[in-house]
Motif scaffolding. Structure first.
Motif, PDB file in Angstrom:
ATOM      1  N   MET A   1       0.841  -1.183   0.000  1.00  0.00           N
ATOM      2  CA  MET A   1       0.000   0.000   0.000  1.00  0.00           C
ATOM      3  C   MET A   1       0.886   1.246   0.000  1.00  0.00           C
ATOM      4  SD  MET A   1      -3.201   0.606   2.457  1.00  0.00           S
ATOM      5  CE  MET A   1      -3.605   2.220   2.927  1.00  0.00           C
ATOM      6  N   ILE A   2       0.386   2.326  -0.565  1.00  0.00           N
ATOM      7  CA  ILE A   2       1.159   3.554  -0.669  1.00  0.00           C
ATOM      8  C   ILE A   2       1.078   4.329   0.656  1.00  0.00           C
ATOM      9  CG2 ILE A   2      -0.735   4.895  -1.632  1.00  0.00           C
ATOM     10  CD1 ILE A   2       1.380   6.227  -3.459  1.00  0.00           C
ATOM     11  N   THR A   3       2.219   4.810   1.096  1.00  0.00           N
ATOM     12  CA  THR A   3       2.249   5.552   2.363  1.00  0.00           C
ATOM     13  C   THR A   3       2.012   7.029   2.096  1.00  0.00           C
ATOM     14  OG1 THR A   3       4.624   5.963   2.260  1.00  0.00           O
ATOM     15  CG2 THR A   3       3.897   3.899   3.319  1.00  0.00           C
ATOM     16  N   ASP A   4       1.818   7.792   3.150  1.00  0.00           N
ATOM     17  CA  ASP A   4       1.614   9.236   3.017  1.00  0.00           C
ATOM     18  C   ASP A   4       2.845   9.918   2.430  1.00  0.00           C
ATOM     19  OD1 ASP A   4      -0.931   9.075   3.983  1.00  0.00           O
ATOM     20  OD2 ASP A   4      -0.427   9.702   6.033  1.00  0.00           O
ATOM     21  N   ASN A   5       4.018   9.469   2.837  1.00  0.00           N
ATOM     22  CA  ASN A   5       5.252  10.066   2.309  1.00  0.00           C
ATOM     23  C   ASN A   5       5.409   9.781   0.818  1.00  0.00           C
ATOM     24  OD1 ASN A   5       6.067  11.256   4.670  1.00  0.00           O
ATOM     25  ND2 ASN A   5       7.286   9.478   5.349  1.00  0.00           N
ATOM     26  N   ASP A   6       5.099   8.566   0.389  1.00  0.00           N
ATOM     27  CA  ASP A   6       5.174   8.230  -1.037  1.00  0.00           C
ATOM     28  C   ASP A   6       4.188   9.068  -1.843  1.00  0.00           C
ATOM     29  OD1 ASP A   6       7.111   6.328  -0.541  1.00  0.00           O
ATOM     30  OD2 ASP A   6       5.670   4.649  -0.466  1.00  0.00           O
ATOM     31  N   LEU A   7       2.994   9.224  -1.320  1.00  0.00           N
ATOM     32  CA  LEU A   7       1.979  10.026  -2.007  1.00  0.00           C
ATOM     33  C   LEU A   7       2.402  11.490  -2.091  1.00  0.00           C
ATOM     34  CD1 LEU A   7      -0.817   9.916  -3.308  1.00  0.00           C
ATOM     35  CD2 LEU A   7      -1.800  10.405  -1.061  1.00  0.00           C
ATOM     36  N   HIS A   8       3.000  11.995  -1.016  1.00  0.00           N
ATOM     37  CA  HIS A   8       3.475  13.380  -1.005  1.00  0.00           C
ATOM     38  C   HIS A   8       4.585  13.584  -2.032  1.00  0.00           C
ATOM     39  CE1 HIS A   8       5.993  16.755   0.484  1.00  0.00           C
ATOM     40  NE2 HIS A   8       4.800  17.322   0.601  1.00  0.00           N
ATOM     41  N   ARG A   9       5.543  12.658  -2.065  1.00  0.00           N
ATOM     42  CA  ARG A   9       6.637  12.765  -3.043  1.00  0.00           C
ATOM     43  C   ARG A   9       6.109  12.677  -4.473  1.00  0.00           C
ATOM     44  NH1 ARG A   9      10.511   8.363  -1.803  1.00  0.00           N
ATOM     45  NH2 ARG A   9       9.243   7.839  -0.020  1.00  0.00           N
ATOM     46  N   LEU A  10       5.148  11.809  -4.701  1.00  0.00           N
ATOM     47  CA  LEU A  10       4.558  11.678  -6.040  1.00  0.00           C
ATOM     48  C   LEU A  10       3.831  12.957  -6.445  1.00  0.00           C
ATOM     49  CD1 LEU A  10       3.913   9.826  -8.464  1.00  0.00           C
ATOM     50  CD2 LEU A  10       1.835   9.138  -7.236  1.00  0.00           C
ATOM     51  N   ALA A  11       3.086  13.543  -5.518  1.00  0.00           N
ATOM     52  CA  ALA A  11       2.355  14.778  -5.819  1.00  0.00           C
ATOM     53  C   ALA A  11       3.307  15.929  -6.121  1.00  0.00           C
ATOM     54  CB  ALA A  11       1.442  15.138  -4.652  1.00  0.00           C
ATOM     55  N   VAL A  12       4.382  16.043  -5.341  1.00  0.00           N
ATOM     56  CA  VAL A  12       5.367  17.101  -5.576  1.00  0.00           C
ATOM     57  C   VAL A  12       6.064  16.894  -6.912  1.00  0.00           C
ATOM     58  CG1 VAL A  12       7.554  18.059  -4.747  1.00  0.00           C
ATOM     59  CG2 VAL A  12       5.689  17.647  -3.140  1.00  0.00           C
ATOM     60  N   PHE A  13       6.417  15.652  -7.219  1.00  0.00           N
ATOM     61  CA  PHE A  13       7.084  15.346  -8.483  1.00  0.00           C
ATOM     62  C   PHE A  13       6.189  15.664  -9.677  1.00  0.00           C
ATOM     63  CE2 PHE A  13       7.830  12.251 -11.917  1.00  0.00           C
ATOM     64  CZ  PHE A  13       9.102  12.657 -12.303  1.00  0.00           C
ATOM     65  N   LEU A  14       4.942  15.212  -9.629  1.00  0.00           N
ATOM     66  CA  LEU A  14       4.024  15.455 -10.747  1.00  0.00           C
ATOM     67  C   LEU A  14       3.701  16.942 -10.895  1.00  0.00           C
ATOM     68  CD1 LEU A  14       1.584  12.427 -10.407  1.00  0.00           C
ATOM     69  CD2 LEU A  14       3.420  12.759 -12.077  1.00  0.00           C
ATOM     70  N   GLY A  15       3.562  17.645  -9.784  1.00  0.00           N
ATOM     71  CA  GLY A  15       3.324  19.080  -9.845  1.00  0.00           C
ATOM     72  C   GLY A  15       4.498  19.831 -10.446  1.00  0.00           C
ATOM     73  N   SER A  16       5.713  19.415 -10.074  1.00  0.00           N
ATOM     74  CA  SER A  16       6.910  20.040 -10.638  1.00  0.00           C
ATOM     75  C   SER A  16       7.016  19.775 -12.132  1.00  0.00           C
ATOM     76  CB  SER A  16       8.159  19.513  -9.933  1.00  0.00           C
ATOM     77  OG  SER A  16       8.110  19.816  -8.567  1.00  0.00           O
ATOM     78  N   CYS A  17       6.709  18.548 -12.540  1.00  0.00           N
ATOM     79  CA  CYS A  17       6.738  18.219 -13.974  1.00  0.00           C
ATOM     80  C   CYS A  17       5.716  19.050 -14.747  1.00  0.00           C
ATOM     81  CB  CYS A  17       6.464  16.739 -14.184  1.00  0.00           C
ATOM     82  SG  CYS A  17       7.826  15.686 -13.680  1.00  0.00           S
ATOM     83  N   ALA A  18       4.533  19.211 -14.184  1.00  0.00           N
ATOM     84  CA  ALA A  18       3.501  20.000 -14.851  1.00  0.00           C
ATOM     85  C   ALA A  18       3.942  21.453 -15.016  1.00  0.00           C
ATOM     86  CB  ALA A  18       2.190  19.926 -14.066  1.00  0.00           C
ATOM     87  N   MET A  19       4.533  22.024 -13.986  1.00  0.00           N
ATOM     88  CA  MET A  19       4.987  23.414 -14.072  1.00  0.00           C
ATOM     89  C   MET A  19       6.109  23.564 -15.096  1.00  0.00           C
ATOM     90  SD  MET A  19       3.088  25.338 -12.390  1.00  0.00           S
ATOM     91  CE  MET A  19       4.061  26.798 -12.586  1.00  0.00           C
ATOM     92  N   MET A  20       7.034  22.612 -15.135  1.00  0.00           N
ATOM     93  CA  MET A  20       8.121  22.690 -16.121  1.00  0.00           C
ATOM     94  C   MET A  20       7.574  22.567 -17.545  1.00  0.00           C
ATOM     95  SD  MET A  20      11.422  20.891 -14.296  1.00  0.00           S
ATOM     96  CE  MET A  20      10.978  19.282 -14.840  1.00  0.00           C
TER      97      MET A  20
END
Length: 75
Positions: A1-20
């Motif tokens: 199962m995905i942990t809160d930290n994994d979900l947070h890192r994924l959200a930050v990564f995807l948000g950064s990719c979208a902005m770039m």
């Protein structure tokens, strides 16, 4: 199962990719070179639009209607 930290890192990564990608798109769009045919068409359209807007502006001023920002006699 995905942990809160994994979900947070994924959200930050995807948000950064979208902005770039957004910044890259705007950079490419601003620096894109136009074809001669497209530039000629755009110039003709902008001249026609400015003539139409000038005609409408003078006709509106002559008719004495209120402006879009208010202050007209129909208040």
């Amino acid at each position: 199962m995905i942990t809160d930290n994994d979900l947070h890192r994924l959200a930050v990564f995807l948000g950064s990719c979208a902005m770039m990608l957004i910044v890259l798109y705007h950079f490419l769009e601003v620096n894109a070179k136009e074809d001669d045919d497209d530039a000629a068409t755009a110039t003709k359209n902008s001249k026609g639009a400015s003539i139409d807007s000038a005609t409408r502006t003078s006709a509106t001023a002559t008719a004495g209607s209120s402006s879009a920002t208010g202050g007209g006699t129909d208040r």
